[in-house]
Design an enzyme around this catalytic site. Sequence first.
Site, PDB file in Angstrom:
ATOM      1  N   ASP A 271       0.834  -1.193   0.000  1.00 11.42           N
ATOM      2  CA  ASP A 271       0.000   0.000   0.000  1.00 11.42           C
ATOM      3  C   ASP A 271       0.876   1.253   0.000  1.00 11.42           C
ATOM      4  OD1 ASP A 271      -2.696   1.220   0.359  1.00 11.42           O
ATOM      5  OD2 ASP A 271      -1.821   1.925   2.245  1.00 11.42           O
TER       6      ASP A 271
ATOM      7  N   GLU B 234       1.476  -0.629  -5.100  1.00  8.79           N
ATOM      8  CA  GLU B 234       0.548   0.441  -5.425  1.00  8.79           C
ATOM      9  C   GLU B 234       1.363   1.722  -5.388  1.00  8.79           C
ATOM     10  OE1 GLU B 234      -3.326   2.844  -3.708  1.00  8.79           O
ATOM     11  OE2 GLU B 234      -1.664   2.261  -2.440  1.00  8.79           O
TER      12      GLU B 234
END
Length: 531
Positions: free
Chosen positions: A206, A272
Amino acid sequence: MADQTGADWWRSAVVYQVYVRSFADSNGDGIGDLAGLRGRLPYLRDLGVDAIWLTPFYRSPMIDGGYDVADYRQVDPMFGDLADFDAMTTDAHALGLRVIVDVVPNHTSSAHRWFQEALAAAPGSPERERYIFRDGRGPDGAEPPNDWESIFGGDAWTRVPDGQWYLHIFDPEQPDLNWEQPEVRGEFEDILRFWLDRGVDGFRVDVAHGNVKAPGLPDVGYSSKTGRNQRQSRLLQGTTLPYFDQDGVHEIYRSWRKILDSYPGHRMAVAEAWASTPERLARYVGPDELHQVFNFDFLHATWNVDSFRKVIDTALAEATQVGAPTTWVLSNHDKPRHVTRYGGGAAGLRRARAAALLMLALPGVAYLYQGEELGLEEVLDIPDELRQDPAFRRTGESRDGCRVPLPWAGDTAPYAFSPDGADPSWLPAPTGWAPCTVAAQFDVTGSTLELYRSALRTRRTALGGADDLTWLEAEPNVLAFRRGDLTCVVNLGSEPVDVRRYGTPIIASADLDGQFLPVDSAAWLNSAVLG
């Protein structure tokens, strides 16, 4: 496709994103959990995916859907416990499904033990050095240390009672970690090993571009207060922000790659990440860093030939340069579902079905978001008091509409998401979803679920070993390319297209009218018959 059991499984896999809270509820509390996921694993096996990616299920106050982690080594009680995770992983592996989990390294929850220790400690203490605390500006330190803005709106700094400020690029209850501290780096290396030891096959990282901040924490130079929103700037090519995509992040991922490579079974990680140029984004992948990086340009492509062609060509060229697979995404837990983005209703569904065939025909890795195989739309009419996205409170924007629990069966909400007699689901499902349930579409010719199942079966067989892509001459407003003996044709124009010259139809997103492919439709054809 490459052998999914071997070293290259992550180069051509189809990965299904499970938003755990909304996938399947086993205990009747209206919240999806690991036991519910475990019970539905055969559905995912039969769908034809190769791996599942689980959004955070760690102990958390759930301020940001679990991306505010209070304990990285424990399962939050709402999802079960470690035994439930182990049982789910064992069953997934037995069914041939690999398991990818989220890791959240940019920030913790404010409820994390480290941050509570930081609040209790004095300025300049080792406890505070784990995070980014600074004195404020102005004579009394009453102004934030710089002009950085939160992705969720407003200042990226919150003041604590002793006068210092701490950084949170997201919600105030998600304080950013200080990755200049060796203790932070060592902690996350241990977290990776903890889950690798439990058998996970990979990690989705993330905010992979956010861990390291520019030295001195310099001002951006503009903000919403001066008429330009930093939150929007991060999406623009050529824009550099001092809290994103700093060169120092790559040292972190080189150390992580060594850990991944030290485990058997070809473990992987996908970033990401957002970067100012395609070249900078490509730096996150390679033989000494991460294995994949999400390609969000495909998700943002508009419904025309030029947009899709440019995105596909650029992505494939970048992948070739670094020797990594391209990733393709149409929807995820942060973006409105693509049926709605493509116009909604019957027209949006037609385009979404065509886009699915386009994506699944491309070389590389496809990431599916739960429910897209059912043709689900964004839920737009959730009452404000039930919305839980922290961004909604600060900006009025909400991601809740793509996170509504999956409909499995029945005519009324929550559509067998929970056992009979259960509590209401944590987000309400629309009253009109009965035709969208798994049960309503399973083995029904022409349903979106059966389109995905057929396409995934064909992808395994017809695209075996074919990693190339050859564009074909086509009519205006038509995309056509060949991989091996399979040709994909997408009609983005305003008139039906004669597909006889491309081969014999195998799968189509809409019924062909004889030899004509309707508008806003796609087809896969066997081109081997053409010689």
